[in-house]
Design a protein around this motif. Structure first.
Motif, PDB file in Angstrom:
ATOM      1  N   ARG A 100       0.831  -1.202   0.000  1.00  0.00           N
ATOM      2  CA  ARG A 100       0.000   0.000   0.000  1.00  0.00           C
ATOM      3  C   ARG A 100       0.867   1.254   0.000  1.00  0.00           C
ATOM      4  O   ARG A 100       0.653   2.190  -0.767  1.00  0.00           O
ATOM      5  CB  ARG A 100      -0.949   0.003   1.188  1.00  0.00           C
ATOM      6  N   SER A 101       1.864   1.240   0.881  1.00  0.00           N
ATOM      7  CA  SER A 101       2.731   2.409   0.959  1.00  0.00           C
ATOM      8  C   SER A 101       3.404   2.662  -0.373  1.00  0.00           C
ATOM      9  O   SER A 101       3.448   3.789  -0.848  1.00  0.00           O
ATOM     10  CB  SER A 101       3.802   2.226   2.046  1.00  0.00           C
ATOM     11  N   PHE A 102       3.912   1.611  -0.978  1.00  0.00           N
ATOM     12  CA  PHE A 102       4.614   1.813  -2.239  1.00  0.00           C
ATOM     13  C   PHE A 102       3.685   2.373  -3.318  1.00  0.00           C
ATOM     14  O   PHE A 102       4.010   3.360  -3.985  1.00  0.00           O
ATOM     15  CB  PHE A 102       5.271   0.522  -2.722  1.00  0.00           C
ATOM     16  N   LEU A 103       2.524   1.747  -3.483  1.00  0.00           N
ATOM     17  CA  LEU A 103       1.599   2.202  -4.533  1.00  0.00           C
ATOM     18  C   LEU A 103       1.176   3.644  -4.282  1.00  0.00           C
ATOM     19  O   LEU A 103       1.074   4.452  -5.208  1.00  0.00           O
ATOM     20  CB  LEU A 103       0.374   1.280  -4.600  1.00  0.00           C
ATOM     21  N   PHE A 104       0.955   3.980  -3.018  1.00  0.00           N
ATOM     22  CA  PHE A 104       0.524   5.339  -2.705  1.00  0.00           C
ATOM     23  C   PHE A 104       1.701   6.327  -2.691  1.00  0.00           C
ATOM     24  O   PHE A 104       1.579   7.447  -3.182  1.00  0.00           O
ATOM     25  CB  PHE A 104      -0.211   5.371  -1.362  1.00  0.00           C
ATOM     26  N   ASP A 105       2.840   5.916  -2.127  1.00  0.00           N
ATOM     27  CA  ASP A 105       4.010   6.808  -2.088  1.00  0.00           C
ATOM     28  C   ASP A 105       4.429   7.207  -3.509  1.00  0.00           C
ATOM     29  O   ASP A 105       4.812   8.357  -3.757  1.00  0.00           O
ATOM     30  CB  ASP A 105       5.211   6.138  -1.407  1.00  0.00           C
ATOM     31  N   ALA A 106       4.375   6.232  -4.418  1.00  0.00           N
ATOM     32  CA  ALA A 106       4.759   6.526  -5.804  1.00  0.00           C
ATOM     33  C   ALA A 106       3.797   7.559  -6.392  1.00  0.00           C
ATOM     34  O   ALA A 106       4.204   8.474  -7.117  1.00  0.00           O
ATOM     35  CB  ALA A 106       4.755   5.246  -6.642  1.00  0.00           C
ATOM     36  N   PHE A 107       2.528   7.429  -6.032  1.00  0.00           N
ATOM     37  CA  PHE A 107       1.547   8.433  -6.462  1.00  0.00           C
ATOM     38  C   PHE A 107       1.879   9.793  -5.840  1.00  0.00           C
ATOM     39  O   PHE A 107       1.967  10.812  -6.543  1.00  0.00           O
ATOM     40  CB  PHE A 107       0.133   7.995  -6.062  1.00  0.00           C
ATOM     41  N   GLN A 108       2.070   9.801  -4.537  1.00  0.00           N
ATOM     42  CA  GLN A 108       2.362  11.056  -3.840  1.00  0.00           C
ATOM     43  C   GLN A 108       3.590  11.748  -4.431  1.00  0.00           C
ATOM     44  O   GLN A 108       3.628  12.964  -4.556  1.00  0.00           O
ATOM     45  CB  GLN A 108       2.659  10.800  -2.348  1.00  0.00           C
ATOM     46  N   TYR A 109       4.590  10.933  -4.721  1.00  0.00           N
ATOM     47  CA  TYR A 109       5.832  11.485  -5.244  1.00  0.00           C
ATOM     48  C   TYR A 109       5.569  12.245  -6.553  1.00  0.00           C
ATOM     49  O   TYR A 109       5.943  13.410  -6.696  1.00  0.00           O
ATOM     50  CB  TYR A 109       6.857  10.369  -5.458  1.00  0.00           C
ATOM     51  N   HIS A 110       4.900  11.590  -7.478  1.00  0.00           N
ATOM     52  CA  HIS A 110       4.657  12.253  -8.767  1.00  0.00           C
ATOM     53  C   HIS A 110       3.632  13.372  -8.629  1.00  0.00           C
ATOM     54  O   HIS A 110       3.703  14.377  -9.327  1.00  0.00           O
ATOM     55  CB  HIS A 110       4.235  11.224  -9.816  1.00  0.00           C
ATOM     56  N   PHE A 111       2.710  13.194  -7.709  1.00  0.00           N
ATOM     57  CA  PHE A 111       1.706  14.227  -7.459  1.00  0.00           C
ATOM     58  C   PHE A 111       2.374  15.512  -6.950  1.00  0.00           C
ATOM     59  O   PHE A 111       2.173  16.596  -7.496  1.00  0.00           O
ATOM     60  CB  PHE A 111       0.685  13.709  -6.434  1.00  0.00           C
ATOM     61  N   TYR A 112       3.176  15.377  -5.907  1.00  0.00           N
ATOM     62  CA  TYR A 112       3.812  16.564  -5.335  1.00  0.00           C
ATOM     63  C   TYR A 112       4.813  17.192  -6.314  1.00  0.00           C
ATOM     64  O   TYR A 112       4.996  18.405  -6.337  1.00  0.00           O
ATOM     65  CB  TYR A 112       4.494  16.234  -4.002  1.00  0.00           C
ATOM     66  N   LYS A 113       5.458  16.329  -7.099  1.00  0.00           N
ATOM     67  CA  LYS A 113       6.398  16.850  -8.080  1.00  0.00           C
ATOM     68  C   LYS A 113       5.680  17.796  -9.049  1.00  0.00           C
ATOM     69  O   LYS A 113       6.175  18.887  -9.357  1.00  0.00           O
ATOM     70  CB  LYS A 113       7.004  15.684  -8.865  1.00  0.00           C
ATOM     71  N   GLU A 114       4.494  17.390  -9.494  1.00  0.00           N
ATOM     72  CA  GLU A 114       3.716  18.254 -10.394  1.00  0.00           C
ATOM     73  C   GLU A 114       3.159  19.469  -9.650  1.00  0.00           C
ATOM     74  O   GLU A 114       3.086  20.570 -10.189  1.00  0.00           O
ATOM     75  CB  GLU A 114       2.563  17.465 -11.027  1.00  0.00           C
ATOM     76  N   LEU A 115       2.787  19.230  -8.395  1.00  0.00           N
ATOM     77  CA  LEU A 115       2.150  20.307  -7.625  1.00  0.00           C
ATOM     78  C   LEU A 115       3.125  21.451  -7.319  1.00  0.00           C
ATOM     79  O   LEU A 115       2.695  22.576  -7.060  1.00  0.00           O
ATOM     80  CB  LEU A 115       1.553  19.749  -6.322  1.00  0.00           C
ATOM     81  N   THR A 116       4.423  21.159  -7.361  1.00  0.00           N
ATOM     82  CA  THR A 116       5.377  22.257  -7.124  1.00  0.00           C
ATOM     83  C   THR A 116       5.191  23.371  -8.164  1.00  0.00           C
ATOM     84  O   THR A 116       5.588  24.503  -7.937  1.00  0.00           O
ATOM     85  CB  THR A 116       6.852  21.783  -7.194  1.00  0.00           C
ATOM     86  N   LYS A 117       4.587  23.007  -9.299  1.00  0.00           N
ATOM     87  CA  LYS A 117       4.409  24.010 -10.362  1.00  0.00           C
ATOM     88  C   LYS A 117       3.114  24.796 -10.197  1.00  0.00           C
ATOM     89  O   LYS A 117       2.785  25.651 -11.024  1.00  0.00           O
ATOM     90  CB  LYS A 117       4.378  23.313 -11.727  1.00  0.00           C
ATOM     91  N   SER A 118       2.345  24.477  -9.176  1.00  0.00           N
ATOM     92  CA  SER A 118       1.048  25.142  -8.977  1.00  0.00           C
ATOM     93  C   SER A 118       1.223  26.653  -8.869  1.00  0.00           C
ATOM     94  O   SER A 118       2.203  27.145  -8.305  1.00  0.00           O
ATOM     95  CB  SER A 118       0.402  24.621  -7.695  1.00  0.00           C
ATOM     96  N   ASN A 119       0.260  27.394  -9.419  1.00  0.00           N
ATOM     97  CA  ASN A 119       0.344  28.850  -9.266  1.00  0.00           C
ATOM     98  C   ASN A 119      -0.308  29.329  -7.964  1.00  0.00           C
ATOM     99  O   ASN A 119      -0.380  30.514  -7.696  1.00  0.00           O
ATOM    100  CB  ASN A 119      -0.221  29.575 -10.488  1.00  0.00           C
ATOM    101  N   ASN A 120      -0.757  28.365  -7.153  1.00  0.00           N
ATOM    102  CA  ASN A 120      -1.204  28.703  -5.805  1.00  0.00           C
ATOM    103  C   ASN A 120       0.015  28.623  -4.888  1.00  0.00           C
ATOM    104  O   ASN A 120       0.678  27.584  -4.787  1.00  0.00           O
ATOM    105  CB  ASN A 120      -2.294  27.717  -5.356  1.00  0.00           C
ATOM    106  N   GLU A 121       0.281  29.734  -4.217  1.00  0.00           N
ATOM    107  CA  GLU A 121       1.521  29.853  -3.445  1.00  0.00           C
ATOM    108  C   GLU A 121       1.624  28.791  -2.350  1.00  0.00           C
ATOM    109  O   GLU A 121       2.657  28.146  -2.172  1.00  0.00           O
ATOM    110  CB  GLU A 121       1.549  31.241  -2.810  1.00  0.00           C
TER     111      GLU A 121
END
Lengths: 96, 309, 253
Positions: free
Chosen positions: C101-122
């Motif tokens: 579970r951790s792996f499947l979700f951590d991998a999601f979180q990793y790519h999710f947060y990586k994309e979210l760093t580009k958010s225009n919301n501060e």
């Protein structure tokens, strides 16, 4: 083959800040290198104690023994000329 | 002077006499080694079993702040168990052997962890009283004669400084909270007071091993001295937050500059040591279950490491 | 008519609940790990998740401007008001189940947060930058364990393969979006979930390959979490977690 134990002992060295030497902080038990590194991170830098970690399998460390203390270390006793304070500088010499 | 003509025993005596640390490869009397193995593994086991009564409330902590603090604290206990096992291993037994001794009942751990934690206030009482008592003992042990043990204690004392404060903060907060919270706080103090002061062990006269341990400077202060220190510093803390220590004989003794206190129930103490405390069986079973459930994982990790390093 | 603020609130619930519920699940491992060191590792990751949840809930209160605290969000909502992905509420099971579970979700979180760093919301960009460092370690930790268990013994290989197979039907729900989140993506506030999914598949395939495991076939995927429809397990988790706040509603802790 596939024993049920806590793994091997790995000694942990942590560098606290850039420019400082890695310092021995303790050990962890782990199965394999990657786990040793991760365990060291989780056990020894929970409070931001460092920026770099080395782990070394304990069995790979070669140590001197207390019986050799005389032969190993006493011969250095009479070599004070290795210390800067051994030398007499002329009165008034600066920056040396 | 240390020199090559000294026998092992003479060198050992010389080091003890002059407050020099004994190191793992130094010669040491058999009984010294055994005493240390027993005391250090017992200390390590106490940290590990001690995770359970507090672990009992992590999932139910009443705020996110309280939850992360408690989790970090219990995690520190695992870390301290690890430091102590590692120090004890320098005397020639492996952690696996120590764990086996714990699970078979051959090795003991502090009886305080055989009491249940029944309310959130118990997290306060455990931190304030149990860690408070442990810290008094551990501060003293920083000066113990065995190098690895002493160094582990220095590290542990440094990290534990927040543990007792965390407990006292909970107690203080609840003691000035709703009537129900105040009652919980007093109840927790009532249940944990006597077991806490019994953590220091039997009276010096009834503690057969104290003599050797003092002579070898493994222990630096006696059970009764440490207990008195703990009581003297804790009474005022209880008064400050409006809680009552459940000992009618507790009274300031002007002459001694210390508190007099009532006699502990030693029959009960020995009952718990012998395995009849409310949670002895539960604590060991929990440990064994976790260990057995982890068996296939450890085997897999070892097999993988053999293949891949 | 949806406002951007409403959409953002919905999105923040999703993020905060993911971290909170996974943190609570991992905390269950305290004193139960296969080794002492692993016990500490799992609770470290739990602490990271609680830290993220607190940061998100505190911000949520600002956005909602309702004088609520992080604890109100964690302890005073019912099952139907939680929006975490279904996978994080699954019971911890055995160590392999937790790692899968951790792996499947951590991998999601990793790519999710990586994309979210580009958010225009501060706030979201800052949250992502901080969390990314944590999650990068989480996925390394769980990923290496998947490899160890997959390439360990026959028993461990069988177990971890089954754990992954069993969890697979909950992976689709991690990438599910709704009109509110889609609107945020269009506004450059939320990340592109299709891209996250592509990257996630790559990471999962790489690790499963190293672990000598098979990637399950995509079949039916469970869903509903974005509408607050959960498994029965969540209610019990909340029952434990919220007990004191619910039993003594007037007390402060």
């Amino acid at each position: 083959m596939s024993e049920d134990n806590q793994g091997q002992v790995w000694e942990v060295f942590v560098q606290a800040k850039p420019g400082l030497a890695h310092k021995h902080v303790g050990n962890v038990q782990a199965m394999g290198r990657e786990m040793a590194l991760q365990n060291a991170r989780d056990m020894y830098v929970r409070r931001k104690e460092g920026i770099s970690i080395w782990v070394v399998k304990f069995e790979n460390i070669v140590a001197s023994s207390p019986e050799e203390i005389g032969a190993f270390f006493d011969p250095m006793d009479d070599k004070a000329y290795r210390q800067a304070t051994y030398y007499k500088m002329p009165e008034g010499a600066k920056h040396i | 002077m240390e020199n090559a003509t000294m026998t092992g025993q003479e060198l050992f005596d010389h080091k003890i006499e002059n407050d020099l640390k004994i190191e793992p490869k130094d010669w040491m009397p058999d009984d010294y080694r055994k005493h240390l193995q027993r005391q250090m593994s017992q200390h390590a086991h106490s940290e590990i079993i001690g995770m359970q009564p507090e672990g009992n409330w992590i999932l139910r902590a009443p705020s996110l702040r309280a939850k992360v603090i408690l989790l970090a604290k219990v995690q520190d206990e695992a870390g301290h168990g690890q430091y102590l096992y590692s120090a004890a291993e320098t005397l020639g037994k492996t952690r696996d052997e120590f764990i086996e001794e714990l699970q078979s009942g051959k090795a003991k751990y502090s009886s305080i962890f055989n009491y249940p934690t029944l309310s959130w206030a118990d997290m306060g009482a455990v931190g304030w009283l149990v860690d408070g008592a442990a810290i008094v003992n551990q501060v003293s042990l920083q000066r113990t004669s065995y190098g690895p043990y002493s160094r582990a204690m220095v590290k542990i004392c440094k990290e534990e400084s927040f543990h007792q404060r965390q407990g006292y903060e909970i107690m203080a907060h609840m003691a000035r909270g709703t009537e129900e919270q105040k009652a919980m706080a007093q109840d927790a103090l009532n249940r944990f007071w006597w077991p806490s002061i019994m953590m220091f062990g039997p009276h010096d006269g009834d503690s057969p091993r104290t003599g050797n341990a003092m002579m070898w400077k493994i222990k630096r202060e006696t059970n009764d001295d440490l207990r008195q220190q703990f009581i003297d510093k804790t009474v005022g803390q209880a008064e400050l937050i409006g809680l009552t220590i459940p000992d009618p004989d507790l009274k300031w003794n002007e002459e001694r500059g210390s508190y007099d206190f009532g006699e502990m129930d030693w029959d009960h103490f020995w009952d718990v040591v012998k395995g009849n405390g409310p949670c002895n069986k539960q604590r060991i079973k929990h440990h064994i279950d976790a260990h057995e459930n982890g068996s296939w994982v450890r085997k897999a990790a070892n097999a993988y490491a053999e293949k891949n390093g | 008519m949806m406002t951007q603020n409403e959409n953002l609130i919905h999105f923040l619930f999703r993020l905060g609940d993911n971290s909170l519920i996974l943190g609570q699940r991992l905390a269950e491992w305290c004193s139960k790990g296969p080794t002492l060191e692993e016990d500490v590792a799992l609770t470290n990751i739990s602490l990271d998740n609680f830290g993220q949840a607190r940061m998100i809930f505190s911000h949520l209160a600002e956005v909602e401007n309702n004088r609520k605290t992080e604890d109100d969000y964690a302890f005073r909502r019912n099952e139907r008001e939680f929006y975490n992905a279904l996978i994080v509420e699954r019971p911890i099971g055995h160590f392999g189940d937790t790692i899968a579970r951790s792996f499947l979700f951590d991998a999601f979180q990793y790519h999710f947060y990586k994309e979210l760093t580009k958010s225009n919301n501060e706030f979201l960009a800052a949250l992502a930058a901080k969390s990314l460092k944590e999650v990068q370690y989480h996925v390394r930790h769980s990923g290496e364990w998947v490899v160890r268990l997959g390439d360990g013994t026959e028993e461990s290989k069988e177990k971890i393969q089954k754990s992954i197979n069993d969890l697979w039907e909950y992976t689709g729900d991690m990438f599910t979006t709704d009109a509110k989140i889609d609107a945020l993506t269009n506004d450059g506030i939320a990340p592109d979930y299709n891209l996250i999914k592509e990257n996630w598949v790559k990471t999962v395939e790489e690790v499963l390959y190293r672990a000598t495991l098979k990637k399950p076939e995509d079949s039916y995927m469970q869903n509903g979490s974005l509408e607050g429809r959960h498994s029965e397990f969540l209610g019990h988790l909340l029952g434990d977690m919220q007990y004191l706040q619910r039993a003594y509603p007037n007390a402060e802790w």
